[in-house]
Design an enzyme around this catalytic site. Structure first.
Site, PDB file in Angstrom:
ATOM      1  N   HIS A 109      -7.423 -11.816   1.918  1.00  7.77           N
ATOM      2  CA  HIS A 109      -7.683 -10.815   0.883  1.00  7.77           C
ATOM      3  C   HIS A 109      -7.808 -11.476  -0.480  1.00  7.77           C
ATOM      4  O   HIS A 109      -7.239 -12.548  -0.737  1.00  7.77           O
ATOM      5  CB  HIS A 109      -6.607  -9.719   0.881  1.00  7.77           C
ATOM      6  CG  HIS A 109      -5.243 -10.163   0.463  1.00  7.77           C
ATOM      7  ND1 HIS A 109      -4.811 -10.156  -0.852  1.00  7.77           N
ATOM      8  CD2 HIS A 109      -4.186 -10.628   1.185  1.00  7.77           C
ATOM      9  CE1 HIS A 109      -3.564 -10.578  -0.919  1.00  7.77           C
ATOM     10  NE2 HIS A 109      -3.152 -10.879   0.304  1.00  7.77           N
ATOM     11  N   ASP A 111      -7.489  -9.587  -3.514  1.00  4.62           N
ATOM     12  CA  ASP A 111      -6.797  -8.842  -4.572  1.00  4.62           C
ATOM     13  C   ASP A 111      -5.402  -9.419  -4.790  1.00  4.62           C
ATOM     14  O   ASP A 111      -4.867 -10.149  -3.941  1.00  4.62           O
ATOM     15  CB  ASP A 111      -6.727  -7.356  -4.234  1.00  4.62           C
ATOM     16  CG  ASP A 111      -6.042  -7.082  -2.899  1.00  4.62           C
ATOM     17  OD1 ASP A 111      -6.309  -7.805  -1.930  1.00  4.62           O
ATOM     18  OD2 ASP A 111      -5.227  -6.133  -2.824  1.00  4.62           O
ATOM     19  N   ASP A 142      -1.193 -16.225  -2.786  1.00 11.60           N
ATOM     20  CA  ASP A 142      -1.339 -14.897  -2.172  1.00 11.60           C
ATOM     21  C   ASP A 142      -2.531 -14.173  -2.782  1.00 11.60           C
ATOM     22  O   ASP A 142      -2.389 -13.419  -3.718  1.00 11.60           O
ATOM     23  CB  ASP A 142      -0.047 -14.097  -2.376  1.00 11.60           C
ATOM     24  CG  ASP A 142      -0.077 -12.728  -1.709  1.00 11.60           C
ATOM     25  OD1 ASP A 142      -0.896 -12.527  -0.794  1.00 11.60           O
ATOM     26  OD2 ASP A 142       0.710 -11.860  -2.124  1.00 11.60           O
ATOM     27  N   GLU A 176      -5.730  -5.207  -0.123  1.00 13.04           N
ATOM     28  CA  GLU A 176      -4.544  -5.420   0.697  1.00 13.04           C
ATOM     29  C   GLU A 176      -3.262  -5.030  -0.022  1.00 13.04           C
ATOM     30  O   GLU A 176      -2.369  -4.398   0.552  1.00 13.04           O
ATOM     31  CB  GLU A 176      -4.476  -6.893   1.128  1.00 13.04           C
ATOM     32  CG  GLU A 176      -3.423  -7.185   2.203  1.00 13.04           C
ATOM     33  CD  GLU A 176      -2.043  -7.521   1.645  1.00 13.04           C
ATOM     34  OE1 GLU A 176      -1.070  -7.526   2.424  1.00 13.04           O
ATOM     35  OE2 GLU A 176      -1.925  -7.757   0.423  1.00 13.04           O
ATOM     36  N   GLU A 177      -3.167  -5.389  -1.298  1.00 16.94           N
ATOM     37  CA  GLU A 177      -1.943  -5.104  -2.051  1.00 16.94           C
ATOM     38  C   GLU A 177      -1.778  -3.611  -2.319  1.00 16.94           C
ATOM     39  O   GLU A 177      -0.695  -3.161  -2.710  1.00 16.94           O
ATOM     40  CB  GLU A 177      -1.940  -5.870  -3.379  1.00 16.94           C
ATOM     41  CG  GLU A 177      -2.091  -7.381  -3.249  1.00 16.94           C
ATOM     42  CD  GLU A 177      -0.869  -8.063  -2.661  1.00 16.94           C
ATOM     43  OE1 GLU A 177       0.081  -7.357  -2.279  1.00 16.94           O
ATOM     44  OE2 GLU A 177      -0.871  -9.305  -2.563  1.00 16.94           O
ATOM     45  N   ASP A 205      -1.398 -15.516   5.258  1.00 17.75           N
ATOM     46  CA  ASP A 205      -1.003 -14.644   4.148  1.00 17.75           C
ATOM     47  C   ASP A 205       0.520 -14.551   4.056  1.00 17.75           C
ATOM     48  O   ASP A 205       1.064 -13.505   3.728  1.00 17.75           O
ATOM     49  CB  ASP A 205      -1.623 -13.253   4.340  1.00 17.75           C
ATOM     50  CG  ASP A 205      -1.482 -12.376   3.102  1.00 17.75           C
ATOM     51  OD1 ASP A 205      -1.278 -12.928   2.010  1.00 17.75           O
ATOM     52  OD2 ASP A 205      -1.568 -11.145   3.235  1.00 17.75           O
ATOM     53  N   HIS A 455       3.906 -12.637  -5.472  1.00 13.05           N
ATOM     54  CA  HIS A 455       4.224 -11.356  -6.129  1.00 13.05           C
ATOM     55  C   HIS A 455       5.102 -11.530  -7.369  1.00 13.05           C
ATOM     56  O   HIS A 455       5.298 -10.562  -8.099  1.00 13.05           O
ATOM     57  CB  HIS A 455       4.923 -10.368  -5.179  1.00 13.05           C
ATOM     58  CG  HIS A 455       4.039  -9.831  -4.096  1.00 13.05           C
ATOM     59  ND1 HIS A 455       4.321  -8.664  -3.424  1.00 13.05           N
ATOM     60  CD2 HIS A 455       2.881 -10.290  -3.565  1.00 13.05           C
ATOM     61  CE1 HIS A 455       3.381  -8.442  -2.520  1.00 13.05           C
ATOM     62  NE2 HIS A 455       2.497  -9.422  -2.587  1.00 13.05           N
TER      63      HIS A 455
END
Length: 497
Positions: A109, A111, A142, A176-177, A205, A455
């Site tokens: 992903h 995003d 990520d 995805e997030e 991931d 994150h």
């Protein structure tokens, strides 16, 4: 750091040398990707435009590699305030369709989570900054770095004018997030189309358990996310005028949240452990075999003390037992200063990480019954509403599948060590979706170190992980091709070098 078990030869040597010589170019491409603020969590037009730009850039890069690329449009996102925002297309790309080769599908992903310098970043989160071999920037680990590492591996074979050892398909999304809007529906729709020729699925991931030792991941926990609202009225109260004469929503909410888990981490909801898979002696031995320095793990996490004193207990409570986390309160005063307000309506947010054989619908019922019981004992005149806003099942794979054996060999070739074979305490919903829908083996092959801070502020990927990870994917292609040869059966595989 580990060293390769023996120097690579032939094609592999040429591949590794090319990646080493072109690593600055690969880092520059990552810098260009990180510069795009592809935040899918904040539903505002600026970030959606950035997401669309990010997806278009990745699609163009795959097209220039020679892939056939289809950007599948998805429905728009309707927000509670009536605003409509575009959802970025999902990339389905394909390189090679030789029936004699295995077809490996890579999911990633583009995003990222929100990031602002003022939140505690030491550098601009959207400007890739290298410090002591660490590449800082939002999305580095990520998941832009791992996506690019896979592309780097493919582009290396192309640059050397070598055939790819396997057929490759890409599924790359930009939401995805934010819950992977429309992805599950697309997988279902393309089950007999795009995915019909897929033999294996690879996802990169997640992270290693260690800062230096690579890992393979064969399971993740699920997630049930809840909100509990306590409401007296929509308008707040002055505590001098109303304090002491009404049931305050915040007091009710604190009592409700405080009833969920005790100080040892044990969930207090009746029946919540009833469906947890029993611990076998064989499984217990797998935790003993994991290479984890508990003191180093605690220090790198910057935690004074964990709830458990042994490696085995800690890993079991991260991977094979459920956990409950309280995330925050909406509607309460949280700014600096002293505001003497009684919130009229507050919403508490918490989630439960699920493990085999727990079920989201059963957990939802247990949570609601428990909170109803606790709330009724308070005799409050307020209204309480409990809702499960997300329900994702846990995922476990078979480590005996061919691609797990190929990944072990590739890791030994690149890093000179056997990987930790681990589960992950987080949730990667697409792994379960792929496994259930297309009925193919799913492998999680992480590149990032345990201290990458996905994150969090100051997210990074080490240059070493990014470059060696590109080599890992290239070696994995070659190992998959070997294992797919009709004369070599899984039962006769030699997993050592």
């Amino acid at each position: 750091m580990f060293a390769p078990s023996s120097p690579p030869t032939g094609l592999l040597e040429r591949v590794f040398r090319y990646i080493d010589l072109h690593q600055d170019e690969f880092v520059q491409t990552l810098k260009e990707w990180v510069a795009i603020e592809s935040d899918s969590v904040q539903p505002v037009p600026h970030f959606r435009r950035e997401l669309l730009r990010m997806v278009a850039l990745a699609a163009d890069q795959l097209w220039r590699l020679g892939a056939s690329v289809d950007s599948v449009d998805t429905s728009s996102q309707q927000l509670p305030d009536g605003q409509t925002l575009p959802v970025p297309p999902i990339i389905l790309a394909e390189l090679g369709n030789d029936p004699k080769k295995p077809t490996v599908c890579f999911y990633g992903h583009l995003d990222v989570q929100p990031a602002r310098r003022e939140d505690g970043w030491l550098t601009d989160p959207y400007t890739l900054t290298e410090v002591d071999g660490k590449l800082y920037g939002r999305g580095t680990t990520d998941n832009k770095g791992p996506v690019l590492a896979w592309i780097n591996a493919v582009s290396t074979f192309r640059a050397l004018d070598e055939d790819l050892p396997v057929n490759i398909k890409f599924v790359i999304e930009g939401m995805e997030e934010a819950g992977s809007l429309a992805l599950e529906e697309l997988v279902q729709k393309e089950k007999a189309g795009f995915f019909s020729s897929v033999d294996y699925v690879v996802i990169s991931d997640n992270l290693w358990l260690s800062r230096t030792k690579p890992a393979l991941t064969y399971g993740t926990r699920g997630n049930s996310y809840f909100s509990v609202e306590v409401k007296c009225r929509d308008q707040d109260f002055h505590s001098g005028t109303f304090g002491g004469i009404l049931n305050e929503p915040m007091a009710d909410l604190v009592a409700l949240l405080g009833s969920l888990v005790d100080s040892s981490g044990r969930i207090l909801i009746p029946g919540i452990y009833d469906h947890v898979a029993p611990l076998t002696e064989e499984e217990k031995r797998t935790y003993e075999a994991i290479d984890l320095d508990l003191e180093e793990y605690q220090n790198s996490s910057r935690v004074k003390k964990f709830l458990f004193d042994t490696k085995e207990e800690l890993l079991m409570h991260l991977w094979r037992y459920p956990s409950l986390s309280i995330h925050g309160v909406e509607g309460a005063f949280d700014k600096p200063g002293a505001k003497t307000v009684i919130p009229g309506r507050v919403i508490g947010k918490f989630s439960i990480r699920l493990v085999p054989h727990m079920n989201t619908s059963v957990v939802e019922k247990q949570v609601k019954q428990h909170l109803d019981h606790i709330f009724s004992k308070r005799n409050s005149s307020n209204q309480m509403t409990v809702s499960m806003t997300l329900g994702l099942q846990p995922w476990v794979a078979d480590v005996g599948d061919k691609q797990y054996l190929a990944a072990k060999r590739a890791i030994k070739t690149v890093f000179g060590t056997e990987p930790d074979v681990i589960r992950d305490g987080s949730t990667i919903p697409i792994a379960r979706t792929f496994q259930d829908t297309i009925q193919k083996s799913v492998l999680l092959l992480p590149l990032g170190a345990a201290d990458d801070g996905e994150h969090a502020q100051n997210e990074k990927i080490n240059r070493w992980n990014y470059i060696e990870g590109s080599k890992l994917f290239a070696a994995f292609f070659l190992e998959m091709a070997k294992l797919h040869s009709p004369w070599q059966e899984p039962s006769s595989l030699d997993l050592t070098y």
